[in-house]
Design a protein around this motif. Structure first.
Motif, PDB file in Angstrom:
ATOM      1  N   VAL A 129       0.861  -1.176   0.000  1.00  0.00           N
ATOM      2  CA  VAL A 129       0.000   0.000   0.000  1.00  0.00           C
ATOM      3  C   VAL A 129       0.896   1.223   0.000  1.00  0.00           C
ATOM      4  CG1 VAL A 129      -1.774   1.293   1.243  1.00  0.00           C
ATOM      5  CG2 VAL A 129      -1.831  -1.208   1.245  1.00  0.00           C
ATOM      6  N   ASP A 130       0.600   2.202  -0.888  1.00  0.00           N
ATOM      7  CA  ASP A 130       1.454   3.381  -0.964  1.00  0.00           C
ATOM      8  C   ASP A 130       0.959   4.480  -0.030  1.00  0.00           C
ATOM      9  OD1 ASP A 130      -0.655   4.721  -2.174  1.00  0.00           O
ATOM     10  OD2 ASP A 130       0.243   4.774  -4.158  1.00  0.00           O
ATOM     11  N   ALA A 131       1.660   5.609  -0.064  1.00  0.00           N
ATOM     12  CA  ALA A 131       1.364   6.709   0.854  1.00  0.00           C
ATOM     13  C   ALA A 131      -0.012   7.314   0.614  1.00  0.00           C
ATOM     14  CB  ALA A 131       2.438   7.788   0.728  1.00  0.00           C
ATOM     15  N   HIS A 132      -0.594   7.092  -0.577  1.00  0.00           N
ATOM     16  CA  HIS A 132      -1.914   7.629  -0.895  1.00  0.00           C
ATOM     17  C   HIS A 132      -3.027   6.620  -0.620  1.00  0.00           C
ATOM     18  CE1 HIS A 132       0.166  10.978  -2.711  1.00  0.00           C
ATOM     19  NE2 HIS A 132       0.807  10.164  -3.522  1.00  0.00           N
ATOM     20  N   GLY A 133      -2.673   5.465  -0.058  1.00  0.00           N
ATOM     21  CA  GLY A 133      -3.664   4.450   0.229  1.00  0.00           C
ATOM     22  C   GLY A 133      -4.036   3.607  -0.968  1.00  0.00           C
ATOM     23  N   GLN A 134      -3.212   3.640  -2.006  1.00  0.00           N
ATOM     24  CA  GLN A 134      -3.478   2.843  -3.201  1.00  0.00           C
ATOM     25  C   GLN A 134      -2.737   1.512  -3.128  1.00  0.00           C
ATOM     26  OE1 GLN A 134      -5.743   3.869  -5.580  1.00  0.00           O
ATOM     27  NE2 GLN A 134      -6.075   5.487  -4.071  1.00  0.00           N
ATOM     28  N   VAL A 135      -3.394   0.461  -3.595  1.00  0.00           N
ATOM     29  CA  VAL A 135      -2.800  -0.876  -3.564  1.00  0.00           C
ATOM     30  C   VAL A 135      -1.796  -1.031  -4.699  1.00  0.00           C
ATOM     31  CG1 VAL A 135      -3.278  -3.340  -3.843  1.00  0.00           C
ATOM     32  CG2 VAL A 135      -4.794  -1.919  -2.446  1.00  0.00           C
ATOM     33  N   MET A 136      -0.646  -1.597  -4.372  1.00  0.00           N
ATOM     34  CA  MET A 136       0.386  -1.894  -5.359  1.00  0.00           C
ATOM     35  C   MET A 136       0.623  -3.397  -5.352  1.00  0.00           C
ATOM     36  SD  MET A 136       3.005   1.152  -4.178  1.00  0.00           S
ATOM     37  CE  MET A 136       4.244   0.762  -5.403  1.00  0.00           C
ATOM     38  N   ALA A 162      -2.366   2.540   5.698  1.00  0.00           N
ATOM     39  CA  ALA A 162      -1.605   3.511   4.908  1.00  0.00           C
ATOM     40  C   ALA A 162      -1.112   4.654   5.793  1.00  0.00           C
ATOM     41  CB  ALA A 162      -2.446   4.047   3.759  1.00  0.00           C
ATOM     42  N   ARG A 163      -2.002   5.167   6.654  1.00  0.00           N
ATOM     43  CA  ARG A 163      -1.607   6.268   7.557  1.00  0.00           C
ATOM     44  C   ARG A 163      -0.599   5.795   8.594  1.00  0.00           C
ATOM     45  NH1 ARG A 163      -7.254   7.510   7.428  1.00  0.00           N
ATOM     46  NH2 ARG A 163      -7.515   6.614   9.502  1.00  0.00           N
ATOM     47  N   LEU A 164      -0.836   4.606   9.140  1.00  0.00           N
ATOM     48  CA  LEU A 164       0.074   4.076  10.151  1.00  0.00           C
ATOM     49  C   LEU A 164       1.436   3.776   9.543  1.00  0.00           C
ATOM     50  CD1 LEU A 164       0.653   3.060  12.974  1.00  0.00           C
ATOM     51  CD2 LEU A 164      -0.531   0.922  12.417  1.00  0.00           C
ATOM     52  N   GLY A 165       1.446   3.167   8.352  1.00  0.00           N
ATOM     53  CA  GLY A 165       2.707   2.874   7.682  1.00  0.00           C
ATOM     54  C   GLY A 165       3.479   4.127   7.318  1.00  0.00           C
ATOM     55  N   SER A 166       2.771   5.179   6.887  1.00  0.00           N
ATOM     56  CA  SER A 166       3.421   6.451   6.549  1.00  0.00           C
ATOM     57  C   SER A 166       4.101   7.063   7.766  1.00  0.00           C
ATOM     58  CB  SER A 166       2.401   7.439   5.969  1.00  0.00           C
ATOM     59  OG  SER A 166       1.895   6.977   4.740  1.00  0.00           O
ATOM     60  N   PHE A 167       3.400   7.022   8.897  1.00  0.00           N
ATOM     61  CA  PHE A 167       3.973   7.572  10.122  1.00  0.00           C
ATOM     62  C   PHE A 167       5.239   6.817  10.516  1.00  0.00           C
ATOM     63  CE2 PHE A 167       4.529   7.671  14.700  1.00  0.00           C
ATOM     64  CZ  PHE A 167       4.480   9.032  14.970  1.00  0.00           C
ATOM     65  N   ILE A 168       5.190   5.498  10.454  1.00  0.00           N
ATOM     66  CA  ILE A 168       6.340   4.677  10.839  1.00  0.00           C
ATOM     67  C   ILE A 168       7.523   4.932   9.900  1.00  0.00           C
ATOM     68  CG2 ILE A 168       7.190   2.298  10.998  1.00  0.00           C
ATOM     69  CD1 ILE A 168       4.349   1.509  11.916  1.00  0.00           C
ATOM     70  N   LEU A 169       7.246   5.004   8.596  1.00  0.00           N
ATOM     71  CA  LEU A 169       8.314   5.186   7.617  1.00  0.00           C
ATOM     72  C   LEU A 169       9.023   6.522   7.779  1.00  0.00           C
ATOM     73  CD1 LEU A 169       9.615   3.755   5.171  1.00  0.00           C
ATOM     74  CD2 LEU A 169       8.022   5.023   3.719  1.00  0.00           C
ATOM     75  N   LYS A 170       8.280   7.548   8.192  1.00  0.00           N
ATOM     76  CA  LYS A 170       8.867   8.883   8.334  1.00  0.00           C
ATOM     77  C   LYS A 170       9.639   9.053   9.640  1.00  0.00           C
ATOM     78  CE  LYS A 170       5.297  11.147   5.551  1.00  0.00           C
ATOM     79  NZ  LYS A 170       4.152  12.101   5.576  1.00  0.00           N
TER      80      LYS A 170
END
Length: 254
Positions: A129-136, A162-170
């Protein structure tokens, strides 16, 4: 006889303009230019935060398979818009720009979609899942991303993970500390850390920054003194408190 200077000046201007247009057309349509071929294709993948997730060779192979890779082709026959449209079909491409430069070169600039979490759900689905919540789609590339397992629907992954993953990645701290997210049947989330033999319970994936800030303080001032393996379960669900379960004893409120 009265000489019309204005009319003569207009005629001279028209003749000069006609000569200029003739020379310009002749200059820009030299046989060498008409016969020029593409000698080099420059592919630039910008903002490659997840290094290697999208590669230059993959783009070349994609264009070659579509029979539109421009190298060796006459420059006048190369359709840069067609190349852009073909590249944008790649599920890992965010934007694509293609244009011609002097010397028979084709320039392709890309930005890639950035995955923030990999989902390996109980229902057997495996995707990013990307930063925009789109499935890859899944890929052979192994990225250093947090893995989410458990009871995960695509809607949950797109809206919550998507939101949780974005926070962790940053976050430099949590990107290196959090190894896995496990989604329980009720939609709440457990965290599996890289360091420490314990599980962290986040509860519902809301107010993530506030919850993880409390966990960071507990790591610094609690576990650093008590020991990283003293507790088996750390509950962050409730505000202003952390509930810990000792490895061999009952619960303890902190």
């Amino acid at each position: 006889m009265i000489y019309n200077w204005k009319k003569s000046a207009l005629i001279v201007t028209d003749v000069a303009l006609a000569c200029y247009l003739f020379l310009a057309v002749t200059a820009f349509n030299k046989p060498d230019d008409q016969q020029a071929v593409c000698t080099q294709v420059d592919i630039n993948i910008q903002d490659s935060k997840v290094d290697g997730f999208l590669g230059v060779d993959e783009i070349k192979q994609q264009l070659t398979k579509a029979k539109i890779f421009p190298q060796g082709q006459p420059m006048k026959q190369i359709d840069v818009r067609k190349i852009e449209e073909a590249i944008r079909k790649n599920p890992f491409v965010e934007t694509a720009e293609c244009y011609k430069t002097q010397g028979g070169h084709i320039r392709i600039n890309l930005t890639q979609r950035l995955p923030v979490v990999r989902v390996k759900a109980l229902n057997g689905e495996d995707y990013y899942v990307d930063a925009h919540g789109q499935v890859m789609p899944n890929t052979r590339y192994v990225s250093d991303l947090v893995i989410a397992t458990g009871h995960i629907s695509r809607a949950y992954a797109q809206k919550k993970l998507a939101r949780l993953g974005s926070f962790i990645l940053k976050s430099p701290l949590w990107h290196h500390q959090i190894e896995q997210l496990n989604v329980l049947e009720d939609g709440t989330v457990e965290v599996v850390p890289r360091i420490g033999d314990h599980i962290v319970y986040l509860g519902s994936p809301v107010n993530i920054q506030r919850k993880l800030n409390r966990l960071e303080k507990f790591y610094r001032y609690g576990l650093s003194e008590a020991g990283w393996n003293k507790y088996s379960y750390i509950n962050l669900e409730f505000d202003n408190q952390i509930i810990c379960k000792k490895r061999k004893k009952g619960n303890k409120n902190i």
